[in-house]
Design a protein around this motif. Structure first.
Motif, short mmCIF file in Angstrom:
data_model
loop_
_atom_site.label_atom_id
_atom_site.label_comp_id
_atom_site.label_asym_id
_atom_site.label_seq_id
_atom_site.Cartn_x
_atom_site.Cartn_y
_atom_site.Cartn_z
N PHE A 233 0.82 -1.21 0.00
CA PHE A 233 0.00 0.00 0.00
C PHE A 233 0.86 1.26 0.00
O PHE A 233 0.50 2.26 -0.64
CB PHE A 233 -0.93 -0.01 1.22
N TYR A 234 1.97 1.23 0.70
CA TYR A 234 2.84 2.40 0.74
C TYR A 234 3.47 2.67 -0.63
O TYR A 234 3.59 3.82 -1.06
CB TYR A 234 3.92 2.23 1.80
N VAL A 235 3.87 1.61 -1.31
CA VAL A 235 4.49 1.79 -2.62
C VAL A 235 3.47 2.32 -3.63
O VAL A 235 3.73 3.31 -4.35
CB VAL A 235 5.12 0.47 -3.11
N SER A 236 2.31 1.68 -3.72
CA SER A 236 1.31 2.13 -4.70
C SER A 236 0.77 3.51 -4.35
O SER A 236 0.51 4.33 -5.24
CB SER A 236 0.17 1.12 -4.79
N GLY A 237 0.61 3.79 -3.05
CA GLY A 237 0.17 5.13 -2.65
C GLY A 237 1.22 6.19 -2.96
O GLY A 237 0.90 7.30 -3.39
N ILE A 239 3.48 6.02 -5.36
CA ILE A 239 3.48 6.20 -6.81
C ILE A 239 2.34 7.14 -7.21
O ILE A 239 2.51 8.02 -8.08
CB ILE A 239 3.35 4.85 -7.53
N GLY A 240 1.19 6.98 -6.58
CA GLY A 240 0.07 7.87 -6.88
C GLY A 240 0.36 9.31 -6.52
O GLY A 240 0.02 10.24 -7.27
N CYS A 241 1.00 9.55 -5.38
CA CYS A 241 1.36 10.91 -4.97
C CYS A 241 2.36 11.52 -5.96
O CYS A 241 2.29 12.71 -6.29
CB CYS A 241 1.93 10.91 -3.57
N ALA A 242 3.30 10.70 -6.44
CA ALA A 242 4.25 11.18 -7.45
C ALA A 242 3.53 11.55 -8.74
O ALA A 242 3.87 12.54 -9.40
CB ALA A 242 5.31 10.10 -7.71
N CYS A 243 2.51 10.76 -9.10
CA CYS A 243 1.74 11.06 -10.30
C CYS A 243 0.99 12.38 -10.16
O CYS A 243 0.89 13.16 -11.11
CB CYS A 243 0.77 9.91 -10.58
N VAL A 244 0.46 12.63 -8.97
CA VAL A 244 -0.24 13.90 -8.71
C VAL A 244 0.72 15.07 -8.86
O VAL A 244 0.37 16.13 -9.42
CB VAL A 244 -0.88 13.88 -7.32
#
Length: 498
Positions: A233-237, A239-244
């Motif tokens: 969850f930390y890795v995928s979350g 990655i999402g913050c980096a995408c934002v």
């Protein structure tokens, strides 16, 4: 700063040099496009960022399914509490850096509710979010929703500690946020995708879902075993913050206001879409939509095409293990291989469709029907044949890959056809189609589970035969009633109040 186009007309300043007011728009497009095409462009960069967004959403969607076996693994023995030395010795025997991660006593029924919570949020919010997507700027909606989904993903390990109820609520919220991203992204292409490149840009962006599924299947189990299940969850979350962080400074709703776009590319896009500008709607022509047979052909096709995809998504590891006797460790690699085939064929299908359309080899309607027919017929043929080649491992794997690869061609066919018949309502129609997709995703695994519980061998044969029996009528319905031109009810002048 250029003036916004309320009626799809170009100002004299934006006309290409030497064209003059008596030149046609087609001439403008041809002149600019010769130097504007190619993959090193802002619009292709936008497709890449959207692909990253869809990649992120898919990893956040599937990560709980990957981590849940580790979260409820009751085989991990608790450490004794009679001294720090004993505790240290116990921790050294447990696998992974996060060996002391909590394990929860959740019943199978509760696990099913937790896993379905995200889909419930998606199902309930599909139509409302599709409507909202047409009212507000897509950049803000997508960026904010992706941020919410990523933050929620980071909070899931802590929510699990607080109780299953909080975890279910967060997953519902995450499902709503993801639906907003899925519906709003089609609104962006109304001002960014030239008609001759629309297939490749849209298909390339949505192919991120297959790439995300492939990645999380490959990396999820490894993360659980080495760093512990919270790391998924930390890795995928993260990655999402980096995408934002990439999304807000690099993405603009209109190419005219993008600070990094070249004048040639901007003029090419604006000239291509000069007659297709969209005015935000406040109401929907619901009666006309309900009477529209081309729209119904798309919705029926969504339900039938996703039936087989939903079965494979839910039971592919089970099929590999129970029918083909593949070990659990190898089944993850094989599943990723098949998802990778979907990713590659999805992109190739979009490129091929644009080549056929831009060179006037086939009309857009023929392309939509042909690719849908290829996807349905070949996926049905190879899947039904699996029951008769199960004795051969290599042939079975080849047929599985071919069936999934063929089904990806529907992405260039019926699954994107709503952009042709009603581009003005693309966000709403995407949300509406997701209702039929999710409905198929609920019914198909349930019926398949019933067949498997009766008898494994005959059960899988019945599953594939039923999938074909649902796919083929849906294909016929689409081939007869589908259209690829903008419908009268979708035009501005046909707007009626609810």
């Amino acid at each position: 700063m250029p003036d916004p186009r309320g009626k799809g007309q170009m100002s004299p300043k934006e006309e290409a040099p030497g064209t003059g007011g008596d030149r046609s728009r087609d001439a403008d497009v041809r002149m600019v496009s010769s130097t504007s095409k190619g993959f090193c462009s802002v619009r292709h960069g936008l497709a890449l960022i959207l692909q990253f967004c869809n990649f992120t959403l898919c990893t956040q969607n599937m990560n709980l399914s990957i981590a849940l076996p580790a979260m409820v693994n009751s085989s991990v023995l608790p450490c004794p509490a009679n001294g720090s030395d004993a505790r240290d010795t116990c921790n050294e025997t447990l696998p992974g850096f996060w060996a002391a991660d909590p394990v929860y006593d959740w019943s199978p029924d509760l696990q099913g509710v937790i896993l379905s919570a995200l889909n419930c949020g998606s199902f309930l919010a599909s139509i409302p979010c599709g409507y909202v997507a047409g009212l507000f700027a897509a950049k803000q909606l997508i960026g904010a929703s992706l941020c919410v989904s990523s933050v929620v993903n980071l909070l899931i390990p802590h929510a699990a500690d607080a109780g299953a109820a909080l975890l279910i609520v967060l997953r519902v919220v995450q499902g709503v946020a993801q639906i907003i991203v899925m519906t709003s992204q089609y609104e962006i292409w109304l001002k960014w995708a030239p008609p001759l490149e629309r297939n490749q840009l849209i298909i390339f962006s949505i192919s991120g879902s297959a790439l995300g599924a492939c990645s999380v299947v490959l990396a999820g189990g490894f993360l659980c075993e080495t760093l512990g299940w919270p790391s998924v969850f930390y890795v995928s979350g993260g990655i999402g913050c980096a995408c934002v962080c990439l999304w807000f400074p690099l993405v603009y709703d209109d190419p005219e206001y993008h600070p990094f776009i070249s004048a040639r590319e901007r003029d090419y896009i604006v000239c291509s879409l000069a007659l297709q500008d969209r005015v935000p709607y406040r109401s929907l022509p619901m009666k006309a939509m309900l009477k529209s047979l081309p729209l119904w052909s798309i919705l029926v096709s969504h339900f039938s095409v996703w039936w087989y995809i939903s079965v494979i998504t839910a039971y592919l590891p089970t099929y590999l293990h129970s029918v083909l006797a593949v070990s659990l460790s190898d089944s993850g690699f094989l599943s990723a291989l098949m998802l990778g085939a979907i990713f590659v064929c999805t992109i190739l299908g979009g490129l091929l469709a644009d080549v056929l359309f831009s060179r006037k080899v086939l009309s857009l309607l023929v392309i939509r029907r042909l690719f849908t027919a290829i996807g349905v017929l070949f996926s049905s043929l190879f899947s039904v044949s699996l029951s008769w080649v199960s004795d051969s491992f290599s042939i079975s794997i080849a047929f599985l890959v071919l069936s999934l690869a063929a089904s990806s061609f529907c992405q260039v066919g019926s699954l994107v056809n709503f952009m042709d018949i009603a581009p003005r309502y693309s966000g709403f129609l995407k949300g509406l189609s997701l209702v039929f997709t999710n409905l198929s995703g609920v019914i198909a695994p349930t019926v398949s589970g019933f067949f498997i519980s009766q008898d494994t061998e005959s059960g899988w044969r019945n599953i594939f035969l039923l999938s074909a029996a649902i796919n083929l009528p849906g294909l016929v319905f689409f081939l007869v009633l589908s259209r690829a031109d903008e419908q009268e009810w979708a035009k501005d002048q046909m707007l009626t109040r609810l």
